[in-house]
Design a protein around this motif. Structure first.
Motif, PDB file in Angstrom:
ATOM      1  N   ALA A   1       0.838  -1.204   0.000  1.00 27.52           N
ATOM      2  CA  ALA A   1       0.000   0.000   0.000  1.00 27.52           C
ATOM      3  C   ALA A   1       0.870   1.250   0.000  1.00 27.52           C
ATOM      4  CB  ALA A   1      -0.932  -0.012   1.208  1.00 27.52           C
ATOM      5  N   GLY A   2       1.678   1.435   1.058  1.00 27.11           N
ATOM      6  CA  GLY A   2       2.500   2.635   1.129  1.00 27.11           C
ATOM      7  C   GLY A   2       3.652   2.477   2.097  1.00 27.11           C
ATOM      8  N   GLY A   3       4.534   3.474   2.099  1.00 30.31           N
ATOM      9  CA  GLY A   3       5.658   3.449   3.024  1.00 30.31           C
ATOM     10  C   GLY A   3       6.575   4.633   2.823  1.00 30.31           C
ATOM     11  N   SER A   4       7.534   4.749   3.723  1.00 32.68           N
ATOM     12  CA  SER A   4       8.537   5.796   3.580  1.00 32.68           C
ATOM     13  C   SER A   4       9.886   5.279   4.042  1.00 32.68           C
ATOM     14  CB  SER A   4       8.141   7.064   4.345  1.00 32.68           C
ATOM     15  OG  SER A   4       8.105   6.858   5.740  1.00 32.68           O
ATOM     16  N   VAL A   5      10.940   5.894   3.504  1.00 37.36           N
ATOM     17  CA  VAL A   5      12.314   5.512   3.826  1.00 37.36           C
ATOM     18  C   VAL A   5      13.111   6.781   4.106  1.00 37.36           C
ATOM     19  CG1 VAL A   5      14.426   4.366   3.046  1.00 37.36           C
ATOM     20  CG2 VAL A   5      12.197   3.500   2.282  1.00 37.36           C
ATOM     21  N   ALA A   6      13.929   6.726   5.133  1.00 37.74           N
ATOM     22  CA  ALA A   6      14.863   7.816   5.409  1.00 37.74           C
ATOM     23  C   ALA A   6      16.241   7.232   5.663  1.00 37.74           C
ATOM     24  CB  ALA A   6      14.402   8.629   6.615  1.00 37.74           C
ATOM     25  N   VAL A   7      17.253   7.852   5.070  1.00 39.42           N
ATOM     26  CA  VAL A   7      18.642   7.521   5.360  1.00 39.42           C
ATOM     27  C   VAL A   7      19.307   8.809   5.829  1.00 39.42           C
ATOM     28  CG1 VAL A   7      20.828   6.606   4.484  1.00 39.42           C
ATOM     29  CG2 VAL A   7      18.648   5.759   3.539  1.00 39.42           C
ATOM     30  N   TYR A   8      19.827   8.770   7.043  1.00 41.42           N
ATOM     31  CA  TYR A   8      20.525   9.926   7.607  1.00 41.42           C
ATOM     32  C   TYR A   8      21.999   9.593   7.782  1.00 41.42           C
ATOM     33  CZ  TYR A   8      16.615  13.059   8.738  1.00 41.42           C
ATOM     34  OH  TYR A   8      15.560  13.932   8.659  1.00 41.42           O
ATOM     35  N   VAL A   9      22.857  10.507   7.413  1.00 45.22           N
ATOM     36  CA  VAL A   9      24.300  10.384   7.625  1.00 45.22           C
ATOM     37  C   VAL A   9      24.768  11.647   8.337  1.00 45.22           C
ATOM     38  CG1 VAL A   9      26.559  10.133   6.541  1.00 45.22           C
ATOM     39  CG2 VAL A   9      24.577   8.942   5.567  1.00 45.22           C
ATOM     40  N   ASP A  10      25.500  11.459   9.427  1.00 40.28           N
ATOM     41  CA  ASP A  10      25.956  12.604  10.234  1.00 40.28           C
ATOM     42  C   ASP A  10      24.792  13.513  10.644  1.00 40.28           C
ATOM     43  OD1 ASP A  10      28.737  12.075  10.403  1.00 40.28           O
ATOM     44  OD2 ASP A  10      28.985  12.751   8.336  1.00 40.28           O
ATOM     45  N   GLY A  11      23.629  12.891  10.885  1.00 43.82           N
ATOM     46  CA  GLY A  11      22.489  13.640  11.379  1.00 43.82           C
ATOM     47  C   GLY A  11      21.718  14.424  10.333  1.00 43.82           C
ATOM     48  N   GLU A  12      22.068  14.242   9.060  1.00 47.68           N
ATOM     49  CA  GLU A  12      21.376  14.948   7.983  1.00 47.68           C
ATOM     50  C   GLU A  12      20.823  13.954   6.966  1.00 47.68           C
ATOM     51  OE1 GLU A  12      20.664  18.087   7.891  1.00 47.68           O
ATOM     52  OE2 GLU A  12      21.823  18.618   9.686  1.00 47.68           O
TER      53      GLU A  12
ATOM     54  N   PRO B   1      12.861  18.665  21.432  1.00 44.42           N
ATOM     55  CA  PRO B   1      14.079  19.415  21.120  1.00 44.42           C
ATOM     56  C   PRO B   1      14.603  19.175  19.700  1.00 44.42           C
ATOM     57  CG  PRO B   1      14.238  18.466  23.314  1.00 44.42           C
ATOM     58  CD  PRO B   1      12.982  17.927  22.704  1.00 44.42           C
ATOM     59  N   LEU B   2      14.444  17.941  19.190  1.00 40.76           N
ATOM     60  CA  LEU B   2      14.963  17.623  17.858  1.00 40.76           C
ATOM     61  C   LEU B   2      13.994  18.007  16.737  1.00 40.76           C
ATOM     62  CD1 LEU B   2      16.532  14.075  18.389  1.00 40.76           C
ATOM     63  CD2 LEU B   2      17.748  16.255  18.177  1.00 40.76           C
ATOM     64  N   GLY B   3      12.730  18.210  17.087  1.00 41.11           N
ATOM     65  CA  GLY B   3      11.722  18.421  16.052  1.00 41.11           C
ATOM     66  C   GLY B   3      11.405  17.148  15.297  1.00 41.11           C
ATOM     67  N   ALA B   4      11.394  16.023  16.014  1.00 41.14           N
ATOM     68  CA  ALA B   4      11.120  14.709  15.410  1.00 41.14           C
ATOM     69  C   ALA B   4       9.652  14.346  15.647  1.00 41.14           C
ATOM     70  CB  ALA B   4      12.034  13.647  16.003  1.00 41.14           C
ATOM     71  N   ASP B   5       8.963  14.000  14.578  1.00 33.17           N
ATOM     72  CA  ASP B   5       7.513  13.765  14.590  1.00 33.17           C
ATOM     73  C   ASP B   5       7.212  12.313  14.953  1.00 33.17           C
ATOM     74  OD1 ASP B   5       4.800  14.098  14.143  1.00 33.17           O
ATOM     75  OD2 ASP B   5       4.967  14.213  11.959  1.00 33.17           O
TER      76      ASP B   5
ATOM     77  N   SER C   1      19.762   9.219  15.044  1.00 35.38           N
ATOM     78  CA  SER C   1      21.049   9.741  14.576  1.00 35.38           C
ATOM     79  C   SER C   1      21.928  10.227  15.722  1.00 35.38           C
ATOM     80  CB  SER C   1      20.834  10.885  13.581  1.00 35.38           C
ATOM     81  OG  SER C   1      20.461  10.386  12.311  1.00 35.38           O
ATOM     82  N   VAL C   2      21.311  10.589  16.850  1.00 35.45           N
ATOM     83  CA  VAL C   2      22.156  11.010  17.981  1.00 35.45           C
ATOM     84  C   VAL C   2      23.101   9.882  18.393  1.00 35.45           C
ATOM     85  CG1 VAL C   2      20.415  12.629  18.847  1.00 35.45           C
ATOM     86  CG2 VAL C   2      20.536  10.338  19.822  1.00 35.45           C
ATOM     87  N   MET C   3      22.677   8.631  18.128  1.00 40.46           N
ATOM     88  CA  MET C   3      23.483   7.482  18.539  1.00 40.46           C
ATOM     89  C   MET C   3      24.750   7.323  17.697  1.00 40.46           C
ATOM     90  SD  MET C   3      21.717   6.546  21.058  1.00 40.46           S
ATOM     91  CE  MET C   3      22.448   4.981  21.520  1.00 40.46           C
ATOM     92  N   VAL C   4      24.769   7.884  16.491  1.00 42.02           N
ATOM     93  CA  VAL C   4      25.959   7.761  15.632  1.00 42.02           C
ATOM     94  C   VAL C   4      26.703   9.087  15.502  1.00 42.02           C
ATOM     95  CG1 VAL C   4      25.071   5.814  14.307  1.00 42.02           C
ATOM     96  CG2 VAL C   4      24.634   8.147  13.496  1.00 42.02           C
ATOM     97  N   CYS C   5      26.172  10.110  16.158  1.00 39.33           N
ATOM     98  CA  CYS C   5      26.799  11.445  16.080  1.00 39.33           C
ATOM     99  C   CYS C   5      27.346  11.878  17.432  1.00 39.33           C
ATOM    100  CB  CYS C   5      25.789  12.466  15.568  1.00 39.33           C
ATOM    101  SG  CYS C   5      25.270  12.203  13.860  1.00 39.33           S
ATOM    102  N   GLY C   6      27.750  10.897  18.236  1.00 37.25           N
ATOM    103  CA  GLY C   6      28.342  11.236  19.525  1.00 37.25           C
ATOM    104  C   GLY C   6      27.368  11.838  20.516  1.00 37.25           C
ATOM    105  N   GLY C   7      26.065  11.666  20.261  1.00 37.04           N
ATOM    106  CA  GLY C   7      25.062  12.104  21.224  1.00 37.04           C
ATOM    107  C   GLY C   7      24.415  13.436  20.929  1.00 37.04           C
ATOM    108  N   ALA C   8      24.844  14.114  19.855  1.00 38.67           N
ATOM    109  CA  ALA C   8      24.277  15.422  19.523  1.00 38.67           C
ATOM    110  C   ALA C   8      23.943  15.506  18.033  1.00 38.67           C
ATOM    111  CB  ALA C   8      25.248  16.539  19.889  1.00 38.67           C
ATOM    112  N   VAL C   9      22.784  16.085  17.728  1.00 39.12           N
ATOM    113  CA  VAL C   9      22.374  16.305  16.340  1.00 39.12           C
ATOM    114  C   VAL C   9      21.876  17.742  16.202  1.00 39.12           C
ATOM    115  CG1 VAL C   9      20.616  15.739  14.626  1.00 39.12           C
ATOM    116  CG2 VAL C   9      21.816  13.912  15.784  1.00 39.12           C
TER     117      VAL C   9
ATOM    118  N   GLY D   1      23.047  20.559  16.818  1.00 38.06           N
ATOM    119  CA  GLY D   1      23.265  21.447  17.956  1.00 38.06           C
ATOM    120  C   GLY D   1      22.520  21.062  19.215  1.00 38.06           C
ATOM    121  N   THR D   2      21.762  19.976  19.165  1.00 35.29           N
ATOM    122  CA  THR D   2      21.030  19.509  20.345  1.00 35.29           C
ATOM    123  C   THR D   2      21.714  18.264  20.906  1.00 35.29           C
ATOM    124  OG1 THR D   2      18.935  20.353  19.491  1.00 35.29           O
ATOM    125  CG2 THR D   2      18.817  18.675  21.209  1.00 35.29           C
TER     126      THR D   2
END
Length: 372
Positions: free
Chosen positions: A31-42, A191-195, A269-277, A279-280
């Motif tokens: 039916a539907g879906g979404s995919v996201a790949v983040y590198v260095d928090g972006e 704080p991250l603006g994550a939905d 992504s905070v887990m692969v960016c040393g705990g911060a994404v 600026g948070t």
């Protein structure tokens, strides 16, 4: 190359295989879906497609929310790891230090890390638990506190399908005075603006893509452990339960999370960016590394297959993460500083469902290309 006209969003040229993979899944009948790949928090991939309803009348939108079932566990684990990093929660002390009632029935020495690694011996409730029972947090947590473990805690693992979230969630509540959903919103997603939401407010209902059962199944289709003919953990949660308003409102920290692929990828992504994404900072680099410290390796008594568990996440070679009933998946790779997330409203039969893995593999060439 498949026709990607139905795929919306954006992606880096190195990652064209990812929207192609999503397109293939939709072409195959999803039916539907979404995919996201983040590198260095972006984001290097943020795509979606298909439909948010079984009747294929409502297009999947950028902000369509979907229930991700056990992927929710990784968000609850993140909350616990943040508290551990702050020194508010010690994973190596007995659970009863925070939750005195839990010391009953031989559980005095169950440690907090046993809850996170599915080794506490409480993979399900003694006796019957209905979906309606799950909406009464105080009742189901009290039952777990009074219950004897099914094996010597810490010696074996058995997937705590629904109980893990209530166990970890109650510890979080005892430490902070707030439920997982509230803590997550205040300290992580806000704080991250994550939905992403555990306990979805009614104002978001119009954005939810209801779960579509596998082909030739209806909404009475019930959760089953991989390779098992019995419902996972015996709990018998059905598609219709997950599609109910009561389920959306409930705080079931192992399974009732709703979000987008983007929201999960951003938070994890905070887990692969040393705990911060962006600026948070949520935790320290050392606090992140706790997640993939192996707690158990061997045969899972409930799933009937070999597993490796870290603190709240499954370990898979150099990556860690977890999947949910219905196909959603988050995979975190510290070395590539990347997070790959696939979410979908379309279930397939568990033994035939390799979609999440296919999506992760489709991102692999792009991740390799970034390293060159």
């Amino acid at each position: 190359m498949p026709d990607m006209a139905d795929i919306q969003g954006s992606y880096d040229d190195l990652f064209t295989a990812v929207p192609e993979a999503l397109c293939d899944l939709l072409d195959a009948g999803d039916a539907g879906g979404s995919v996201a790949v983040y590198v260095d928090g972006e984001p290097v991939v943020d795509v979606w497609g298909g439909h948010a309803d079984a009747g294929r009348t409502i297009p999947w939108q950028r902000d369509t929310l979907v229930g991700v079932w056990s992927v929710t566990k990784t968000m609850t684990a993140l909350c616990a790891l943040i508290l551990a990093d702050r020194g508010d929660l010690d994973v190596d002390v007995p659970v009863a230090r925070y939750w005195p009632e839990f010391a009953a029935a031989g559980k005095e020495q169950v440690l907090v890390r046993h809850l996170l690694s599915h080794t506490a011996g409480l993979p399900d409730w003694d006796g019957t638990v209905t979906p309606e029972d799950l909406y009464d947090r105080e009742s189901v947590t009290a039952r777990l506190a009074a219950q004897a473990p099914w094996w010597e805690p810490g010696t074996e693992a058995g997937y705590h399908s629904l109980t893990q979230g209530f166990l970890v969630g109650e510890v979080i509540r005892r430490v902070t005075g707030r439920g997982v959903g509230e803590f997550l919103a205040e300290q992580v997603t806000g704080p991250l603006g994550a939905d992403f939401h555990i306990g979805l407010p009614a104002e978001h209902d119009h954005r939810v893509a209801l779960t579509v059962p596998p082909p030739h199944r209806d909404e009475d289709y019930a959760a089953r452990a991989p390779g098992s003919t019995a419902p996972a953990g015996g709990n018998g949660v059905r598609v219709r339960d997950g599609n109910s308003v009561a389920w959306r409102r409930a705080e079931i920290p192992a399974a009732s999370g709703f979000g987008t692929a983007r929201s999960i990828a951003l938070a994890q992504s905070v887990m692969v960016c040393g705990g911060a994404v962006r600026g948070t900072r949520l935790l320290s680099a050392a606090g992140c590394e706790r997640a993939w410290q192996e707690q158990f390796a061997g045969q899972d008594r409930i799933l009937g297959m070999p597993v490796r568990y870290g603190l709240g996440y499954g370990l898979f070679g150099t990556t860690y993460g977890w999947g949910g009933w219905g196909g959603s998946l988050v995979m975190i790779e510290p070395e590539a500083r990347s997070v790959v997330v696939y979410v979908t409203n379309q279930m397939r039969e568990p033994e035939e469902d390799t979609r999440g893995l296919e999506v992760v593999m489709s991102a692999y060439d792009g991740l390799q290309g970034l390293r060159v």
